[in-house]
Structure formats: C-alpha cells, structure tokens
Design a protein around this motif. Structure first.
Motif, PDB file in Angstrom:
ATOM      1  N   ALA A  67       0.829  -1.199   0.000  1.00 60.43           N
ATOM      2  CA  ALA A  67       0.000   0.000   0.000  1.00 60.43           C
ATOM      3  C   ALA A  67       0.866   1.253   0.000  1.00 60.43           C
ATOM      4  CB  ALA A  67      -0.900  -0.004   1.222  1.00 60.43           C
ATOM      5  N   CYS A  68       0.573   2.163  -0.904  1.00 61.70           N
ATOM      6  CA  CYS A  68       1.252   3.460  -0.947  1.00 61.70           C
ATOM      7  C   CYS A  68       1.116   4.139   0.416  1.00 61.70           C
ATOM      8  CB  CYS A  68       0.615   4.315  -2.035  1.00 61.70           C
ATOM      9  SG  CYS A  68       1.111   6.049  -2.010  1.00 61.70           S
ATOM     10  N   THR A  69       2.243   4.631   0.941  1.00 61.02           N
ATOM     11  CA  THR A  69       2.231   5.245   2.260  1.00 61.02           C
ATOM     12  C   THR A  69       1.269   6.439   2.325  1.00 61.02           C
ATOM     13  OG1 THR A  69       4.568   4.675   2.376  1.00 61.02           O
ATOM     14  CG2 THR A  69       3.768   6.144   4.066  1.00 61.02           C
ATOM     15  N   ARG A  70       1.118   7.127   1.187  1.00 61.87           N
ATOM     16  CA  ARG A  70       0.340   8.357   1.190  1.00 61.87           C
ATOM     17  C   ARG A  70      -1.144   8.128   0.892  1.00 61.87           C
ATOM     18  NH1 ARG A  70       3.060  12.655  -2.535  1.00 61.87           N
ATOM     19  NH2 ARG A  70       4.966  12.162  -1.437  1.00 61.87           N
ATOM     20  N   CYS A  71      -1.411   7.394  -0.198  1.00 60.52           N
ATOM     21  CA  CYS A  71      -2.818   7.271  -0.624  1.00 60.52           C
ATOM     22  C   CYS A  71      -3.407   5.887  -0.361  1.00 60.52           C
ATOM     23  CB  CYS A  71      -2.958   7.615  -2.096  1.00 60.52           C
ATOM     24  SG  CYS A  71      -2.258   6.359  -3.189  1.00 60.52           S
ATOM     25  N   LEU A  72      -2.565   4.951   0.076  1.00 56.89           N
ATOM     26  CA  LEU A  72      -2.982   3.591   0.421  1.00 56.89           C
ATOM     27  C   LEU A  72      -3.397   2.724  -0.771  1.00 56.89           C
ATOM     28  CD1 LEU A  72      -5.004   4.281   3.720  1.00 56.89           C
ATOM     29  CD2 LEU A  72      -2.573   3.739   3.460  1.00 56.89           C
ATOM     30  N   ARG A  73      -3.252   3.271  -1.984  1.00 58.12           N
ATOM     31  CA  ARG A  73      -3.547   2.423  -3.141  1.00 58.12           C
ATOM     32  C   ARG A  73      -2.461   1.367  -3.283  1.00 58.12           C
ATOM     33  NH1 ARG A  73      -4.431   6.409  -8.122  1.00 58.12           N
ATOM     34  NH2 ARG A  73      -2.588   7.300  -7.167  1.00 58.12           N
ATOM     35  N   PRO A  74      -2.810   0.185  -3.799  1.00 59.95           N
ATOM     36  CA  PRO A  74      -1.783  -0.835  -4.029  1.00 59.95           C
ATOM     37  C   PRO A  74      -0.827  -0.397  -5.132  1.00 59.95           C
ATOM     38  CG  PRO A  74      -3.924  -1.584  -4.857  1.00 59.95           C
ATOM     39  CD  PRO A  74      -4.160  -0.267  -4.169  1.00 59.95           C
ATOM     40  N   VAL A 122       5.828   5.432  -1.976  1.00 64.97           N
ATOM     41  CA  VAL A 122       4.821   6.270  -2.616  1.00 64.97           C
ATOM     42  C   VAL A 122       4.596   5.763  -4.038  1.00 64.97           C
ATOM     43  CG1 VAL A 122       4.222   8.626  -3.304  1.00 64.97           C
ATOM     44  CG2 VAL A 122       5.475   8.223  -1.185  1.00 64.97           C
ATOM     45  N   CYS A 123       3.324   5.620  -4.406  1.00 65.84           N
ATOM     46  CA  CYS A 123       2.974   4.916  -5.644  1.00 65.84           C
ATOM     47  C   CYS A 123       3.523   5.610  -6.883  1.00 65.84           C
ATOM     48  CB  CYS A 123       1.461   4.744  -5.745  1.00 65.84           C
ATOM     49  SG  CYS A 123       0.558   6.296  -5.827  1.00 65.84           S
ATOM     50  N   GLY A 124       3.605   6.911  -6.878  1.00 67.97           N
ATOM     51  CA  GLY A 124       4.111   7.601  -8.048  1.00 67.97           C
ATOM     52  C   GLY A 124       4.265   9.074  -7.743  1.00 67.97           C
ATOM     53  N   GLY A 126       2.892  11.472  -9.113  1.00 64.27           N
ATOM     54  CA  GLY A 126       1.610  12.174  -9.161  1.00 64.27           C
ATOM     55  C   GLY A 126       0.663  11.760  -8.058  1.00 64.27           C
ATOM     56  N   CYS A 127       1.202  11.080  -7.055  1.00 64.48           N
ATOM     57  CA  CYS A 127       0.336  10.573  -5.999  1.00 64.48           C
ATOM     58  C   CYS A 127      -0.374  11.709  -5.289  1.00 64.48           C
ATOM     59  CB  CYS A 127       1.147   9.776  -4.981  1.00 64.48           C
ATOM     60  SG  CYS A 127       0.167   9.279  -3.547  1.00 64.48           S
ATOM     61  N   LYS A 128      -1.668  11.563  -5.204  1.00 65.37           N
ATOM     62  CA  LYS A 128      -2.444  12.525  -4.427  1.00 65.37           C
ATOM     63  C   LYS A 128      -2.785  11.854  -3.107  1.00 65.37           C
ATOM     64  CE  LYS A 128      -2.931  15.850  -7.499  1.00 65.37           C
ATOM     65  NZ  LYS A 128      -1.575  15.648  -8.008  1.00 65.37           N
TER      66      LYS A 128
END
Ligand SMILES: [Zn+2]
Length: 139
Positions: A67-74, A122-124, A126-128
């Motif tokens: 899970a992305c630390t910021r947005c929690l998306r995989p 962080v997923c990318g 552009g992570c929001k």
C-alpha cells in the motif's frame, strides 16, 4: 547464493559472473503493509583476489509491493542498488567471512537491501494524498 571457489579455480579462472534469483527469508522491509516481491535479482562478478580474499561486485534489483504510504492504493515499484563487497576467510575486519572455499552472498545482500530500503513507499510522483477514482491508476 553460494559460490564455490573450487569450481572457479578448477577452470583455471580468477573471476566468474554470477546471476541469482533470491527469495529473502527474513523480513527486510519495515514499511507498514509493504513487502519485497520476490525474487530479488542479484548479478555481478566475483573475483579471487588472493588465497583468502574474494571481491564481489554487481547489482541487486528488487521490487516492493503493497500500500502506498500516502494514498494507500496498491502499488509496485522496482529498485536497483549496486554493491561491492570484500569476503575474507582470514578473519579480515570490514569483510564478510567465508569458509571452506564457499562464499555465501546472502548476508551481504540482506544488509544491502536493508540499507537501500526506502523509508516511505509512494505509488508515483503524481500521488495525491486522497484516493480518487477519477484518476488513472498508476502502477
Ligand atoms: Zn499513492
């Protein structure tokens, strides 16, 4: 990740390339909900320096997923790290020990992975911070 130096000497060589797929047993990633996605790829060259010293250098490639630390998306991301380590059978300080002409890279690679592990995942770029379904998923 064991390399038998006798095999290299038998061929009359002083160096040999190696290429391993490594499945870490101990948890090396301390980011919550993130794990190493095996295998870790380890490749490089091992050089016989003298009777009791071996030098290994190369590159490690590993992927993290979770899970992305910021947005929690995989997410999944790949990292690479270079290494250059000395191995000694004579108890040399600052070198990894080896015995019976067998060099095991595992400890050195585990240490490198811990050292190179990012602190956040962080997923990318552009992570929001907030999850939004309107945006394309980045992987
Ligand atoms: Zn994210």
């Amino acid at each position: 990740m064991i390399i038998d130096l006798k095999e290299i000497r038998k061929k009359g060589k002083t160096e040999e390339d190696f290429d391993f797929e490594y499945f870490p047993v101990s948890p090396l990633c301390s980011i919550p909900d993130v794990e190493i996605a095996p295998p870790v790829k380890v490749r490089g060259t091992l050089r016989l320096v003298d009777k009791v010293t071996v030098f290994a250098e190369g590159e490690v490639r590993f992927a993290l997923e979770g899970a992305c630390t910021r947005c929690l998306r995989p997410a999944q991301k790949t990292y690479t790290a270079a290494f250059a380590e000395e191995f000694s059978s004579a108890g040399e300080e600052d070198a990894y020990p080896y015995r019976s002409d067998k060099v095991d890279l595992t400890k050195a690679i585990d240490d490198l992975l811990i050292l190179e592990m990012p602190l956040t995942f962080v997923c990318g770029e552009g992570c929001k911070a907030e999850y939004s379904d309107n945006k394309e998923k980045e992987v």
